[in-house]
Design a protein around this motif. Structure first.
Motif, PDB file in Angstrom:
ATOM      1  N   LEU A   1       0.706  -1.220  -0.015  1.00 48.01           N
ATOM      2  CA  LEU A   1      -0.005   0.037   0.201  1.00 48.01           C
ATOM      3  C   LEU A   1       0.766   1.353  -0.083  1.00 48.01           C
ATOM      4  O   LEU A   1       0.501   2.274  -0.593  1.00 48.01           O
ATOM      5  N   HIS A   2       1.949   1.311   0.668  1.00 47.60           N
ATOM      6  CA  HIS A   2       2.751   2.464   0.588  1.00 47.60           C
ATOM      7  C   HIS A   2       3.957   2.521  -0.332  1.00 47.60           C
ATOM      8  O   HIS A   2       4.523   3.577  -0.481  1.00 47.60           O
ATOM      9  N   SER A   3       4.327   1.528  -1.033  1.00 51.14           N
ATOM     10  CA  SER A   3       5.619   1.487  -1.813  1.00 51.14           C
ATOM     11  C   SER A   3       5.285   2.602  -2.823  1.00 51.14           C
ATOM     12  O   SER A   3       6.443   3.174  -3.101  1.00 51.14           O
ATOM     13  N   LYS A   4       4.138   2.557  -3.419  1.00 47.42           N
ATOM     14  CA  LYS A   4       4.302   3.589  -4.595  1.00 47.42           C
ATOM     15  C   LYS A   4       4.398   5.018  -4.166  1.00 47.42           C
ATOM     16  O   LYS A   4       4.770   5.955  -4.910  1.00 47.42           O
ATOM     17  N   TYR A   5       4.238   5.353  -2.538  1.00 47.95           N
ATOM     18  CA  TYR A   5       4.673   6.689  -2.280  1.00 47.95           C
ATOM     19  C   TYR A   5       6.124   6.684  -1.762  1.00 47.95           C
ATOM     20  O   TYR A   5       6.639   7.861  -1.260  1.00 47.95           O
ATOM     21  N   GLY A   6       6.634   5.646  -1.616  1.00 46.62           N
ATOM     22  CA  GLY A   6       8.316   5.461  -1.352  1.00 46.62           C
ATOM     23  C   GLY A   6       8.462   5.769   0.154  1.00 46.62           C
ATOM     24  O   GLY A   6       9.483   6.127   0.651  1.00 46.62           O
ATOM     25  N   GLY A   7       7.258   5.804   1.069  1.00 44.98           N
ATOM     26  CA  GLY A   7       7.255   5.859   2.381  1.00 44.98           C
ATOM     27  C   GLY A   7       5.925   5.427   3.187  1.00 44.98           C
ATOM     28  O   GLY A   7       4.958   5.398   2.148  1.00 44.98           O
ATOM     29  N   VAL A   8       5.936   5.478   4.264  1.00 48.28           N
ATOM     30  CA  VAL A   8       4.759   5.096   4.994  1.00 48.28           C
ATOM     31  C   VAL A   8       3.886   6.381   4.929  1.00 48.28           C
ATOM     32  O   VAL A   8       4.223   7.370   5.615  1.00 48.28           O
ATOM     33  N   VAL A   9       2.425   6.084   4.616  1.00 48.30           N
ATOM     34  CA  VAL A   9       1.555   7.233   4.693  1.00 48.30           C
ATOM     35  C   VAL A   9       0.824   6.906   5.712  1.00 48.30           C
ATOM     36  O   VAL A   9      -0.251   6.026   6.031  1.00 48.30           O
ATOM     37  N   PRO A  10       0.806   7.961   7.065  1.00 45.84           N
ATOM     38  CA  PRO A  10       0.087   7.630   8.265  1.00 45.84           C
ATOM     39  C   PRO A  10      -1.243   7.437   8.158  1.00 45.84           C
ATOM     40  O   PRO A  10      -1.748   6.402   8.755  1.00 45.84           O
ATOM     41  N   GLU A  11      -1.972   8.192   7.348  1.00 40.63           N
ATOM     42  CA  GLU A  11      -3.432   7.986   7.330  1.00 40.63           C
ATOM     43  C   GLU A  11      -3.922   6.721   6.843  1.00 40.63           C
ATOM     44  O   GLU A  11      -4.703   6.051   7.136  1.00 40.63           O
ATOM     45  N   ILE A  12      -3.119   6.142   5.665  1.00 37.91           N
ATOM     46  CA  ILE A  12      -3.324   4.983   4.815  1.00 37.91           C
ATOM     47  C   ILE A  12      -3.020   3.823   5.973  1.00 37.91           C
ATOM     48  O   ILE A  12      -3.996   2.805   6.221  1.00 37.91           O
ATOM     49  N   ALA A  13      -1.975   4.064   6.937  1.00 41.05           N
ATOM     50  CA  ALA A  13      -1.582   2.861   7.623  1.00 41.05           C
ATOM     51  C   ALA A  13      -2.761   2.674   8.774  1.00 41.05           C
ATOM     52  O   ALA A  13      -3.065   1.476   9.063  1.00 41.05           O
ATOM     53  N   SER A  14      -3.235   3.924   9.458  1.00 42.97           N
ATOM     54  CA  SER A  14      -4.379   3.674  10.603  1.00 42.97           C
ATOM     55  C   SER A  14      -5.517   2.986   9.841  1.00 42.97           C
ATOM     56  O   SER A  14      -6.129   2.200  10.519  1.00 42.97           O
ATOM     57  N   ARG A  15      -5.974   3.370   8.583  1.00 51.23           N
ATOM     58  CA  ARG A  15      -7.194   3.092   7.982  1.00 51.23           C
ATOM     59  C   ARG A  15      -6.904   1.263   7.799  1.00 51.23           C
ATOM     60  O   ARG A  15      -7.922   0.645   8.068  1.00 51.23           O
ATOM     61  N   ARG A  16      -5.863   0.937   7.510  1.00 53.91           N
ATOM     62  CA  ARG A  16      -5.690  -0.546   6.895  1.00 53.91           C
ATOM     63  C   ARG A  16      -5.710  -1.227   8.317  1.00 53.91           C
ATOM     64  O   ARG A  16      -6.149  -2.322   8.389  1.00 53.91           O
ATOM     65  N   HIS A  17      -4.959  -0.656   9.436  1.00 54.00           N
ATOM     66  CA  HIS A  17      -4.896  -1.395  10.638  1.00 54.00           C
ATOM     67  C   HIS A  17      -6.246  -1.600  11.116  1.00 54.00           C
ATOM     68  O   HIS A  17      -6.650  -2.618  11.725  1.00 54.00           O
ATOM     69  N   LEU A  18      -7.183  -0.471  11.108  1.00 52.19           N
ATOM     70  CA  LEU A  18      -8.805  -0.747  11.400  1.00 52.19           C
ATOM     71  C   LEU A  18      -9.319  -1.883  10.531  1.00 52.19           C
ATOM     72  O   LEU A  18     -10.193  -2.714  10.966  1.00 52.19           O
ATOM     73  N   GLU A  19      -8.889  -1.999   9.399  1.00 50.06           N
ATOM     74  CA  GLU A  19      -9.635  -3.173   8.569  1.00 50.06           C
ATOM     75  C   GLU A  19      -9.126  -4.322   8.899  1.00 50.06           C
ATOM     76  O   GLU A  19      -9.966  -5.552   9.101  1.00 50.06           O
ATOM     77  N   VAL A  20      -7.878  -4.590   9.136  1.00 45.99           N
ATOM     78  CA  VAL A  20      -7.331  -6.003   9.319  1.00 45.99           C
ATOM     79  C   VAL A  20      -7.207  -6.407  10.798  1.00 45.99           C
ATOM     80  O   VAL A  20      -6.926  -7.569  11.208  1.00 45.99           O
ATOM     81  N   LEU A  21      -6.823  -5.493  12.002  1.00 47.16           N
ATOM     82  CA  LEU A  21      -6.672  -5.688  13.239  1.00 47.16           C
ATOM     83  C   LEU A  21      -7.539  -7.108  13.935  1.00 47.16           C
ATOM     84  O   LEU A  21      -7.125  -8.216  14.402  1.00 47.16           O
ATOM     85  N   ILE A  22      -8.846  -6.975  13.685  1.00 47.63           N
ATOM     86  CA  ILE A  22      -9.603  -7.940  14.320  1.00 47.63           C
ATOM     87  C   ILE A  22      -9.373  -9.345  13.488  1.00 47.63           C
ATOM     88  O   ILE A  22      -9.159 -10.436  14.220  1.00 47.63           O
ATOM     89  N   PRO A  23      -9.372  -9.290  12.088  1.00 54.66           N
ATOM     90  CA  PRO A  23      -9.459 -10.664  11.653  1.00 54.66           C
ATOM     91  C   PRO A  23      -7.489 -11.235  11.901  1.00 54.66           C
ATOM     92  O   PRO A  23      -7.516 -12.495  12.132  1.00 54.66           O
ATOM     93  N   VAL A  24      -6.865 -10.343  12.255  1.00 50.46           N
ATOM     94  CA  VAL A  24      -5.287 -10.780  12.353  1.00 50.46           C
ATOM     95  C   VAL A  24      -5.401 -11.335  13.904  1.00 50.46           C
ATOM     96  O   VAL A  24      -4.821 -12.305  14.146  1.00 50.46           O
ATOM     97  N   SER A  25      -6.058 -10.758  14.724  1.00 47.96           N
ATOM     98  CA  SER A  25      -6.138 -11.221  16.188  1.00 47.96           C
ATOM     99  C   SER A  25      -6.889 -12.463  16.034  1.00 47.96           C
ATOM    100  O   SER A  25      -6.271 -13.578  17.034  1.00 47.96           O
ATOM    101  N   HIS A  26      -8.024 -12.839  15.348  1.00 48.90           N
ATOM    102  CA  HIS A  26      -8.554 -14.181  15.475  1.00 48.90           C
ATOM    103  C   HIS A  26      -7.744 -15.128  14.658  1.00 48.90           C
ATOM    104  O   HIS A  26      -7.641 -16.254  15.223  1.00 48.90           O
TER     105      HIS A  26
END
Ligand code: KG4
Ligand code: ZN
Length: 342
Positions: free
Chosen positions: A35-60
């Protein structure tokens, strides 16, 4: 004691189930690199949104792979800083809810303590006093420990972190993202003595680090050579040597003077081939055991947070003093366990 560890400090969403601080029953890491590679660095807003999507499935998935349910979990450990605030917030909110709903303790873990405790996963653990070199995308520090949870920071970077300069130089010379592992691989093919990089002198401290000059020198060298493809292997090798020389320049003296019984490297940059090689050589010369996590446990993961959380719980006999009110802190200071509870 079984601990669920959660880390969402940057761009990896990770949950792990760890038994007695040593045995990782599962360790799931969902990477956001694509998700971040095309920007050449971590985009904070994209990172938090993605955490929100995957955290529950990852914990399960972490629970399922460990063969346990939430009823088997004795405590939840979560990174509450330092890191990207939005990313941390997602992990902390989830951990709080989970611990509250399950009626189990919540343990707040400093991200660097997590990296250090990656070296306590496994059969053989470091002996104290312990000197840690913690090197990641955001930190380069030498941290001395007399015992569990007693951290004293001996050296830190005055400007960029080692991982950050690996990533920036790699990006400028056209390698992949994140650049550290790509630059490391390329460096294996070049001559590390082709470009001299003097060790920076740092006013007021003989142990602190500074990496921005090395980065600028590497980039100027690339530019003055017309950014030619053939320059890249030697540049990568010389630059990597300069970073590693600096990371280790004071370690021998400190290991001797502090009476350390173990030396440990950790954090994403501890996956670096040359840093591992040179650290091993140094430890062998001094006859001190070296601890370096397997590469997968150098970069961010939930298992290291669960391991640190387990020892913190044992040492302090308590969980987060703030309990349900725990807040993430982007610039969280490192304090010894117990001191952060007074
Ligand atoms: O610990 P980590 O996963 O995240 C932070 O807490 O920052 O570290 C990520 C950093 C990145 O800068 C990445 O390029 C670097 O670790 N890294 C490496 C290597 N593998 C990962 N740097 C140099 N050589 C490597 N082999
Ligand atoms: Zn990290």
């Amino acid at each position: 004691m079984i601990v669920l560890g959660i880390d969402t400090s940057c761009d990896d969403t990770s949950c792990a189930v760890v038994k007695d601080g040593r045995q990782a029953l599962s360790n799931i890491v969902s990477s956001q690199t694509s998700l971040h590679s095309k920007y050449g660095g971590v985009v904070p807003e994209i990172a938090s949104r993605r955490h929100l999507e995957v955290l529950i499935p990852v914990s399960h998935e972490a629970l399922a792979q460990a063969g346990v349910t939430i009823k088997d979990i004795d405590a939840v450990a979560v990174t509450n800083g330092p890191g990207l605030l939005g990313s941390l917030l997602v992990g902390v909110c989830y951990a709080k809810s989970l611990a509250y709903a399950a009626g189990i303790p919540l343990i707040d873990v400093h991200h660097l303590a997590g990296h250090i405790y990656a070296n306590f996963l496994g059969e053989k653990v470091p002996e104290f006093p312990l000197l840690n070199l913690v090197v990641s995308g955001g930190h380069s520090e030498l941290i001395f420990m007399e015992s569990h949870g007693r951290f004293s920071v001996i050296a830190e970077t005055r400007d960029d972190a080692a991982g950050e300069v690996f990533d920036k130089v790699a990006r400028e010379i056209g390698l992949g993202f994140p650049g550290g592992p790509y630059l490391d691989k390329l460096a294996e093919t070049g001559d590390p003595h082709s470009i001299p990089f003097p060790l920076p002198k740092i006013r007021g401290s003989k142990y602190d680090y500074s990496f921005s000059g090395i980065k600028t020198r590497a980039l100027l060298e690339f530019e003055s050579g017309g950014k030619a493809e053939r320059l890249k292997p030697d540049l990568a090798a010389s630059f990597r040597k300069a970073v590693v020389d600096q990371l280790l320049h004071a370690v021998e003296e400190l290991l001797i003077n502090t009476g350390a019984r173990s030396f440990a490297i950790s954090g994403g940059v501890a996956a670096n081939t040359l840093l591992r090689r040179e650290s091993r050589k140094l430890a062998e010369e001094l006859n001190i055991p070296l601890f370096a996590p397997p590469k997968a446990l150098c970069t961010d993961n939930g298992a290291m947070i669960a391991a640190a959380g387990y020892y913190k719980y044992k040492v302090t006999d308590c969980c987060s003093p703030e309990g349900p009110w725990l807040n993430p802190l982007a610039g969280l200071e490192m304090q010894s366990w117990g001191e952060d509870m007074q």
